[in-house]
Design a protein around this motif. Structure first.
Motif, short mmCIF file in Angstrom:
data_model
loop_
_atom_site.label_atom_id
_atom_site.label_comp_id
_atom_site.label_asym_id
_atom_site.label_seq_id
_atom_site.Cartn_x
_atom_site.Cartn_y
_atom_site.Cartn_z
N THR A 1 -11.61 0.53 6.09
CA THR A 1 -10.97 1.72 6.66
C THR A 1 -10.74 2.79 5.62
O THR A 1 -10.87 3.99 5.89
N THR A 2 -10.41 2.38 4.41
CA THR A 2 -10.07 3.34 3.35
C THR A 2 -11.26 3.64 2.44
O THR A 2 -11.10 4.33 1.43
N GLU A 3 -12.43 3.09 2.78
CA GLU A 3 -13.65 3.29 1.98
C GLU A 3 -13.53 2.67 0.59
O GLU A 3 -14.07 3.18 -0.37
N ARG B 1 -7.03 5.11 -7.00
CA ARG B 1 -7.53 3.92 -6.33
C ARG B 1 -6.40 2.88 -6.31
O ARG B 1 -5.58 2.82 -7.22
N ASN C 1 -6.63 10.05 1.06
CA ASN C 1 -7.92 9.95 0.36
C ASN C 1 -7.83 9.00 -0.84
O ASN C 1 -8.36 9.28 -1.92
N LEU D 1 -8.95 -3.51 5.77
CA LEU D 1 -8.18 -2.57 4.96
C LEU D 1 -9.10 -1.83 3.99
O LEU D 1 -9.02 -0.59 3.85
N VAL E 1 0.84 -1.20 0.00
CA VAL E 1 0.00 0.00 0.00
C VAL E 1 0.87 1.25 0.00
O VAL E 1 0.63 2.20 -0.76
N ALA F 1 -3.26 1.39 6.09
CA ALA F 1 -4.65 1.82 5.90
C ALA F 1 -4.81 3.28 6.33
O ALA F 1 -5.51 4.07 5.67
N ALA G 1 -3.32 5.53 3.63
CA ALA G 1 -4.18 5.61 2.46
C ALA G 1 -5.41 6.46 2.75
O ALA G 1 -5.86 7.25 1.91
N GLN G 2 -5.95 6.33 3.96
CA GLN G 2 -7.11 7.13 4.35
C GLN G 2 -6.75 8.62 4.38
O GLN G 2 -7.51 9.47 3.91
N PRO H 1 -8.83 5.23 -1.66
CA PRO H 1 -9.45 3.97 -1.26
C PRO H 1 -8.64 2.76 -1.73
O PRO H 1 -8.08 2.77 -2.83
N VAL H 2 -8.59 1.75 -0.89
CA VAL H 2 -7.92 0.50 -1.25
C VAL H 2 -8.99 -0.59 -1.33
O VAL H 2 -9.62 -0.94 -0.32
#
Length: 316
Positions: free
Chosen positions: A255-257, A192, A218, A252, A170, A211, A214-215, A220-221
């Motif tokens: 958390t990152t949507e 993405r 912004n 994962l 990530v 995570a 990445a959050q 998403p994973v």
């Protein structure tokens, strides 16, 4: 602004300038010779009325034609701004030894490769696409770009290795996303990450840390789990169980949507990028205009010939 793609060809204008200089010298020499006649009245009776300044027009047009043609050899071009989509998708594929388990036919890695190639085929061509592989460490195999063939070829060439550094995958994807050129746009592009793995991290930074990064960015994973709870692999002559860690992959994604999938179909994977948005930059590209130079030279040549025929009944 005009620039030349092969500027050394501009040397071709030197013979044209030499010819123009010779023409001017010749006209001056002719005038000096004409002044030798002392009886101007007699000269007017024996010599027809001249064309005056008009006799220089066809020659001037012809010399300009040669000059434009000589300039065209240098391949003139103008800079144009081409819109460039910056939206980016990074594929991260697990190549740890556990991915050779055959509880998913034909095995986890080949199933992941097939899913990844289907995803590549469906992704809009305007988006950037990059590829990261990860085992004990994560490596960028293809940086973000528009070359789909390079990504497909790299997917086919994946080789298994020890350990699983899911968090590092990530982080590596995030670094690759930040490397996308700004091209006049502000901030990092919309992006993405699609991570294909059987889940269990055994090396590198924690998945929770990745995570959070990445959050914060912004980005998403979305994760795709490959394998079952009964998966086994032969490592060093010993048969080891390698159950899939669905919980870690699902957390994962949550958390990152992003989205969590198990053996996702191509239609489901479209969810990954369908709401990604767009970021348009601009790339300056030279657009060759040699044909315009050639056309203008042809027009000058036609004018030179037509005026010469009109005023002197001769072709130059």
């Amino acid at each position: 602004m005009i620039r030349f793609m092969q500027p050394w060809w501009l040397l071709a204008v030197l013979p044209v300038f030499a010819l123009a200089a010779f023409y001017i010298w010749r006209q001056l020499h002719r005038r000096a010779y004409a002044m030798r006649f002392t009886n101007v009245d007699l000269l007017r009776t024996v010599a027809p009325k001249g064309l005056g300044w008009r006799r220089h027009v066809p020659a001037t047009a012809f010399l300009l034609c040669l000059l434009v043609l000589a300039t065209a050899l240098a391949r003139p071009a103008v800079d144009t701004k081409e819109p460039l989509e910056r939206a980016t998708v990074m594929l991260a594929i697990d190549v740890s030894l556990s991915m050779q388990a055959d509880d998913v036919a034909p095995n986890r890695l080949e199933a992941a490769q097939e899913a990844a190639k289907q995803f590549v085929g469906e992704l809009p061509e305007s988006y950037n696409l990059g590829l990261v592989s990860f085992a004990k460490a994560a490596n960028v195999l293809v940086p973000p770009g528009k070359d789909r063939d390079a990504v497909t070829s790299a997917i086919d060439g994946l080789v298994l290795a020890e350990a699983t550094a899911t968090g590092e995958a990530v982080f590596t994807c995030l670094e690759a996303i930040r490397s996308v050129p700004a091209d006049g746009a502000a901030g990092i592009p919309p992006a993405r990450i699609v991570l294909l793995s059987d889940g269990f991290r055994t090396s590198g930074r924690a998945v929770e840390e990745a995570a959070a990064a990445a959050q914060a960015a912004n980005v998403p994973v979305s994760t795709i789990a490959f394998g079952t709870d009964t998966g086994q692999v032969d490592i060093g002559g010993q048969l080891q169980r390698v159950p899939v860690d669905r919980m870690a992959l699902a957390e994962l994604a949550e958390t990152t949507e992003g989205y969590f999938y198990e053996a996702a179909s191509v239609s489901e994977l479209k969810q990954v990028y369908q709401d990604m948005g767009s970021s348009i930059g601009f790339r300056t590209e030279p657009r060759e205009v040699t044909q315009w130079y050639a056309g203008f030279a042809l027009l000058l040549a036609l004018c030179a010939g037509a005026l010469s025929l009109l005023w002197s009944s001769r072709m130059l």
